[in-house]
Enzyme design. Sequence first.
Site, mmCIF file in Angstrom:
data_model
loop_
_atom_site.group_PDB
_atom_site.id
_atom_site.type_symbol
_atom_site.label_atom_id
_atom_site.label_comp_id
_atom_site.label_asym_id
_atom_site.label_seq_id
_atom_site.Cartn_x
_atom_site.Cartn_y
_atom_site.Cartn_z
ATOM 1 N N LYS A 17 58.588 55.112 25.426
ATOM 2 C CA LYS A 17 58.266 54.422 24.117
ATOM 3 C C LYS A 17 56.660 54.308 24.051
ATOM 4 O O LYS A 17 56.152 54.499 23.024
ATOM 5 C CB LYS A 17 58.781 53.027 24.256
ATOM 6 C CG LYS A 17 60.504 53.034 24.170
ATOM 7 C CD LYS A 17 60.866 51.877 24.302
ATOM 8 C CE LYS A 17 62.618 51.858 24.582
ATOM 9 N NZ LYS A 17 63.339 50.527 24.695
ATOM 10 N N GLN A 61 62.998 44.974 27.008
ATOM 11 C CA GLN A 61 63.734 46.018 27.701
ATOM 12 C C GLN A 61 65.167 45.523 28.582
ATOM 13 O O GLN A 61 64.828 44.573 29.293
ATOM 14 C CB GLN A 61 62.926 46.902 28.565
ATOM 15 C CG GLN A 61 63.673 48.073 29.015
ATOM 16 C CD GLN A 61 63.998 49.078 27.950
ATOM 17 O OE1 GLN A 61 63.295 49.407 27.138
ATOM 18 N NE2 GLN A 61 65.165 49.680 28.128
ATOM 19 N N ASP A 84 64.008 46.393 17.959
ATOM 20 C CA ASP A 84 65.324 46.794 18.351
ATOM 21 C C ASP A 84 66.566 46.409 17.304
ATOM 22 O O ASP A 84 67.567 46.989 17.471
ATOM 23 C CB ASP A 84 65.568 46.387 19.810
ATOM 24 C CG ASP A 84 64.811 47.167 20.709
ATOM 25 O OD1 ASP A 84 64.809 48.445 20.690
ATOM 26 O OD2 ASP A 84 64.617 46.681 21.922
#
Length: 248
Positions: A17, A61, A84
């Site tokens: 990422k 995460q 997200d």
Amino acid sequence: IILVGNNEASKIYIRNKELACNYVGIEVDKYLLDEETKEEYLIELINKLNSDNKITGIILQSPVPSQIDFNKCSGLINAKKDVDGFTKENIYNLYLGVDTILPCTVKGIIKLLEEYKIKISGANVVIVGRGNIVGHPLSLAMLNKDATVTIAHSKTNNLKDITQKADILISATGIPHLIKEDMIKENATIIDVGVAKIDGKIIGDVDFLNVSKKAKYITPNPGGVGPMTVAMIIDNLIFMYERGINNG
Ligand code: NAP
């Protein structure tokens, strides 16, 4: 990007990422917190990043260690900084079918289908897996695109009878080679999301070698949905920056 603990796979994911962000000129601050980090500390950090107007997006995460409630903490991210797409507001918008920040894997799958001009509207879409990260939100996104959606899971009877009817079959279980050649319709489109690791090698949900002989389109795994997911992080960040509260 916040990582709590020492999960090796997570370290690779956040590295990918970061590389993608750097490639397009997006700056990344990483917060690498100890395995023993207390939930209160993480919440404090999220609140601090929420109110920092130099920060466009926040990623927590997953997975996190057991003393931390992932849903609770990721839900505290400001919905406008929710890269997200997991906060209640963004999921509710998805449910309502209004313009919103889509979960990256879901968005990546839709972009793939649109790029290859595979018609979603009216198609029989079968999604195997009802997880909160892929299967469940994907079912809503596909419904919003006018697909006829069937969701299968571990308690589904006669999975094969269902998958054989799919124009577009998307498997997101993490069960290696769950989807075999005799489970698909001739010329179907197959999207393989699942990731399992056997002897250090990534194995998808789909028996690619045999299924690819019968499918019209099929994603490789690795190398299909994974890179699309990373690309959609960038896509979401740009979307958020453009409409954001913090683009000054
Ligand atoms: P999850 O929450 O663990 O969900 C897995 C789903 O698979 C569950 O709904 C489960 O059913 C279902 N399942 C398990 N065994 C099955 C079987 N034999 N037949 C049919 N369904 C079965 O997982 P997730 O977070 O949604 O992720 C799904 C997979 O995608 C994982 O392998 C994950 O690593 C991968 N993934 C890949 C990417 C990428 O970028 N490539 C991104 C995100 C996730 P029940 O609900 O009945 O238990």
